[in-house]
Motif scaffolding. Structure first.
Motif, PDB file in Angstrom:
ATOM      1  N   ARG A  65      37.785  39.097  36.517  1.00 59.53           N
ATOM      2  CA  ARG A  65      38.414  38.479  35.140  1.00 59.53           C
ATOM      3  C   ARG A  65      39.834  38.443  35.136  1.00 59.53           C
ATOM      4  O   ARG A  65      40.421  37.926  34.185  1.00 59.53           O
ATOM      5  CB  ARG A  65      37.620  39.698  34.063  1.00 59.53           C
ATOM      6  N   ASP A 290      25.558  40.400  36.338  1.00 59.80           N
ATOM      7  CA  ASP A 290      26.882  40.913  35.844  1.00 59.80           C
ATOM      8  C   ASP A 290      27.311  42.181  36.524  1.00 59.80           C
ATOM      9  O   ASP A 290      26.606  43.143  36.584  1.00 59.80           O
ATOM     10  CB  ASP A 290      26.880  41.118  34.173  1.00 59.80           C
ATOM     11  N   GLY A 295      33.937  41.927  36.138  1.00 62.50           N
ATOM     12  CA  GLY A 295      33.780  40.830  35.173  1.00 62.50           C
ATOM     13  C   GLY A 295      33.149  39.665  35.819  1.00 62.50           C
ATOM     14  O   GLY A 295      32.684  38.622  35.080  1.00 62.50           O
ATOM     15  N   ARG A 297      30.332  37.205  36.985  1.00 59.66           N
ATOM     16  CA  ARG A 297      28.963  36.811  36.638  1.00 59.66           C
ATOM     17  C   ARG A 297      28.397  35.830  37.582  1.00 59.66           C
ATOM     18  O   ARG A 297      28.988  34.922  37.972  1.00 59.66           O
ATOM     19  CB  ARG A 297      28.902  36.240  35.293  1.00 59.66           C
ATOM     20  N   SER A 369      31.011  32.979  37.060  1.00 61.08           N
ATOM     21  CA  SER A 369      32.103  32.840  35.975  1.00 61.08           C
ATOM     22  C   SER A 369      32.496  34.225  35.750  1.00 61.08           C
ATOM     23  O   SER A 369      32.255  35.103  36.438  1.00 61.08           O
ATOM     24  CB  SER A 369      31.333  32.180  34.704  1.00 61.08           C
ATOM     25  N   THR A 370      33.134  34.316  34.675  1.00 62.98           N
ATOM     26  CA  THR A 370      33.664  35.915  34.142  1.00 62.98           C
ATOM     27  C   THR A 370      33.299  36.152  32.902  1.00 62.98           C
ATOM     28  O   THR A 370      33.361  35.310  32.054  1.00 62.98           O
ATOM     29  CB  THR A 370      35.341  35.854  34.450  1.00 62.98           C
ATOM     30  N   LYS A 371      33.202  37.544  32.839  1.00 64.03           N
ATOM     31  CA  LYS A 371      32.913  38.172  31.332  1.00 64.03           C
ATOM     32  C   LYS A 371      33.728  39.281  31.212  1.00 64.03           C
ATOM     33  O   LYS A 371      33.801  40.078  31.852  1.00 64.03           O
ATOM     34  CB  LYS A 371      31.424  38.640  31.439  1.00 64.03           C
ATOM     35  N   ARG A 372      34.283  39.199  29.829  1.00 60.51           N
ATOM     36  CA  ARG A 372      35.354  40.004  29.572  1.00 60.51           C
ATOM     37  C   ARG A 372      34.483  41.486  29.260  1.00 60.51           C
ATOM     38  O   ARG A 372      33.502  41.401  28.496  1.00 60.51           O
ATOM     39  CB  ARG A 372      36.075  39.924  28.392  1.00 60.51           C
TER      40      ARG A 372
END
Length: 372
Positions: A65, A290, A295, A297, A369-372
């Motif tokens: 992230r 996840d 962060g 994914r 991808s990234t996730k907060r």
């Protein structure tokens, strides 16, 4: 030298910065065969690495992230380590991934006797495994991707399977997104069975991180293959509802390993064939993983009907990664997209038969991808 020159031409064909294909010597096998390491770099800075030995995936560096990239594929430090290992780290598995009960099957009225292990069954095709062979490689670059096509010719009678099989496996890194694909294509000159997969282990916190306690899994599987004491399918596909195998809503595999369950064994571990709830042969997202710490994914899409979900239950600290960390139990997970084990002996399972004139094709993609 010719391969290195070809790579130079690919890299300088209008692609900015370090984007492109890099090839380095990776040593020689004990039999004297030269092995090369390939590193792909896309326009976003993601890299994908693999070696000719076993067509083995050794790295995938993706951002967290905060934009920091780490390798999320569990690897070993050098070629001798891969040659010694029996864990098939990141390699292509064939001719048949998973177990075949009784080390035999019947096709067109003929019984094919395979090579049994100590338990009287065949696992991952039996010796000599595809993971211990040096594959032939052709690198490529096009407008949207770059990668390599690996080819292995498995002669008639190889591992006791009938038919000369020509298997091609493509590693493809997309230029504009953090995504790579593994594409399979195969033909045979006699009726046979085929079930290839890739045996990569992942840890989205980074290879060498301890455990998968920060991982949450969502898997679009509504059934699982019931197995006997040798983990060979009985033919029953049971509902995951009410079991530790129900990941249709995001859940922690590590948390479930702390709750005793006959389905997970003792010591507990996931090592199960999960059957996806999707149309046969359709490329669809079947899992989302996840990591809450980084962060990161990972979305997995495949045309395959099932996957073997495995939480590194047998890791024992005897093998050390490039990070310098010894891999312990649950330090990673595998998600091996494939057809079901023992399908040649289970007529109700999706078929794994391949005949002359047919072309086997399969695709699995890993999108980050990234996730907060």
């Amino acid at each position: 030298m010719r391969a290195l020159l070809a790579v130079t031409l690919l890299v300088t064909a209008g692609h900015a910065g370090s984007t492109g294909i890099a090839v380095q010597p990776y040593g020689s096998t004990t039999a004297g065969a030269a092995v090369e390491k390939v590193t792909l770099t896309n326009d976003r800075g993601m890299t994908l690495g693999f070696i000719d030995y076993g067509a083995t995936l050794i790295s995938a560096t993706v951002a967290d992230r905060n934009g920091q990239r780490r390798n999320v594929v569990l690897d070993l430090p050098d070629l001798p380590a891969y040659q010694r290992s029996t864990r098939k780290w990141g390699a292509i598995i064939g001719r048949y991934a998973g177990r075949i009960g009784g080390a035999r099957y019947t096709l067109d009225g003929k019984t094919v006797a395979l090579q049994p292990n100590a338990r009287g069954l065949t696992i991952h095709g039996g010796p000599p495994g595809y993971e211990h062979r040096v594959w032939q490689r052709r690198d490529f670059a096009d407008r949207t991707s770059l990668g390599a096509v690996y080819t292995l010719v498995s002669p008639d009678g190889d591992q006791a399977f009938p038919g000369k099989l020509t298997l091609r496996v493509t590693y493809r890194l997309l230029r504009g997104s953090d995504e790579f694909r593994i594409e399979y294509e195969a033909v045979t000159d006699a009726p046979t069975v085929l079930n290839p997969t890739n045996h990569a282990y992942f840890n989205l916190a980074g290879a060498g991180s301890r455990g998968i306690g920060t991982h949450r899994f969502r898997i679009a599987a509504d059934r699982y293959a019931v197995t006997d004491d040798n983990r060979v399918p009985t033919g029953e596909l049971a509902d995951v509802r009410g079991t530790p195998l129900d990941f249709r809503q995001p859940a922690s595999a590590a948390a479930r390993l702390k709750t005793p369950s006959p389905l997970l064994g003792d010591p507990p571990g996931f090592d199960h064939s999960l059957v996806f709830a999707k149309p046969a042969g359709k490329l669809a997202v079947v899992a989302v993983v996840d990591d809450t710490a980084s962060g990161r994914r990972m979305e997995i899409a495949t045309t395959e009907p099932s996957a073997q979900f495995y939480t590194a239950n047998a890791f024992d600290g005897k093998e050390v990664g490039t990070s310098g960390t010894a891999y312990q139990r649950y330090d990673g997970f595998a998600f091996e997209t494939q057809h079901l084990p023992d399908s040649p002996n289970q007529p109700a399972f999706p078929t794994t038969v391949l005949r002359p004139g047919e072309v086997f094709r399969s695709v699995t993609s890993f999108r980050f991808s990234t996730k907060r």
